[in-house]
Design a protein around this motif. Structure first.
Motif, short mmCIF file in Angstrom:
data_model
loop_
_atom_site.label_atom_id
_atom_site.label_comp_id
_atom_site.label_asym_id
_atom_site.label_seq_id
_atom_site.Cartn_x
_atom_site.Cartn_y
_atom_site.Cartn_z
N GLU A 9 0.83 -1.20 0.00
CA GLU A 9 0.00 0.00 0.00
C GLU A 9 0.87 1.26 0.00
OE1 GLU A 9 -3.00 -0.11 3.12
OE2 GLU A 9 -3.20 2.07 2.90
N ALA A 10 1.97 1.19 0.80
CA ALA A 10 2.89 2.33 0.87
C ALA A 10 3.48 2.61 -0.51
CB ALA A 10 4.00 2.05 1.88
N LYS A 11 3.86 1.53 -1.19
CA LYS A 11 4.44 1.68 -2.53
C LYS A 11 3.42 2.30 -3.48
CE LYS A 11 8.11 -1.64 -3.44
NZ LYS A 11 8.39 -3.00 -3.91
N ALA A 12 2.22 1.80 -3.39
CA ALA A 12 1.17 2.24 -4.30
C ALA A 12 0.85 3.72 -4.11
CB ALA A 12 -0.08 1.39 -4.11
N THR A 13 0.87 4.17 -2.83
CA THR A 13 0.50 5.57 -2.57
C THR A 13 1.71 6.49 -2.55
OG1 THR A 13 0.66 5.18 -0.20
CG2 THR A 13 -1.52 4.91 -1.21
N ALA A 15 3.99 6.53 -0.23
CA ALA A 15 4.37 6.91 1.13
C ALA A 15 5.77 6.39 1.45
CB ALA A 15 3.38 6.31 2.13
N LYS A 16 6.52 7.18 2.22
CA LYS A 16 7.89 6.78 2.54
C LYS A 16 7.94 5.77 3.68
CE LYS A 16 10.58 10.61 0.82
NZ LYS A 16 11.06 11.96 1.09
N PHE A 17 6.93 5.79 4.54
CA PHE A 17 6.88 4.88 5.67
C PHE A 17 5.56 4.15 5.73
CE2 PHE A 17 9.67 8.39 6.81
CZ PHE A 17 10.80 7.74 7.27
N TYR A 18 5.57 3.01 6.44
CA TYR A 18 4.31 2.33 6.74
C TYR A 18 4.40 1.74 8.13
CZ TYR A 18 6.75 -1.98 5.39
OH TYR A 18 7.63 -3.01 5.30
#
Ligand SMILES: [Zn+2]
Length: 189
Positions: A9-13, A15-18
């Motif tokens: 999900e982080a990759k998709a959006t 985002a640098k962290f999850y």
């Protein structure tokens, strides 16, 4: 802050962290970097790497780069080192001393010569003994308290205004920290 709860999900959006809320292999419940791993693990590894790097002797090239950096940023480097806690300064000084025995031998002989040059001829044997006692007193205090005591020249032997003498009434025992503060002050003025 809301973090994605998995890497996909982080990759998709973008985002640098999850945050999974699950402990990592070392037991941290912490943010994980999308392009990396557990942030606490990364911090730990960075610390270990840094310690190792500090232990390794510096190459000539690294020393030279350090000297160049110092020449270009003298004021910043000095201010930063002055702002360090005294305890840290002391550790640094001791380490430097261990690594440069020849330099410190040379400094000691410079100091001895300076004392000799600043000792007036008319000083008595008794006064010389008084001075030696002060140095012994400083050593004793150091051994007793664990804090380093030194003999300070109240009027410095070498100063832009008046030069002090190496005589009992120009000597006093103070802590090395006080002495450092004094020499920093003298450098500032
Ligand atoms: Zn971890």
């Amino acid at each position: 802050m809301d973090y994605p709860n998995n890497r996909a999900e982080a990759k998709a959006t973008g985002a640098k962290f999850y945050f999974t809320g699950i402990a990592c292999s070392r037991g941290h419940i912490a943010l994980r970097k999308t392009k990396g791993s557990c942030t606490e693990c990364m911090k730990e590894d960075w610390k270990i790497d840094n310690e190792k790097r500090k232990e390794k002797p510096k190459s000539e090239a690294a020393k030279e780069a350090g000297r160049r950096y110092y020449e270009r940023n003298k004021e910043v480097v000095k201010a930063r080192s002055n702002a360090r806690p005294i305890e840290e300064k002391r550790t640094h000084r001791n380490k430097h001393k261990q690594e440069n025995p020849e330099l410190y031998k040379a400094l000691t002989s410079v100091r001895k010569r300076r004392h000799r040059d600043a000792t007036p001829r008319w000083i008595t044997a008794e006064q010389k003994l008084d001075m030696r006692k002060l140095y012994l007193h400083a050593q004793k205090l150091t051994a007793m308290t664990g804090e380093r005591y030194v003999v300070d020249h109240i009027v410095p032997l070498i100063s832009p205004e008046v030069c002090g003498l190496h005589v009992p009434w120009n000597l006093r025992v103070i802590t090395q920290d006080e002495n450092l503060k004094k020499s920093n002050k003298l450098l500032d003025t």
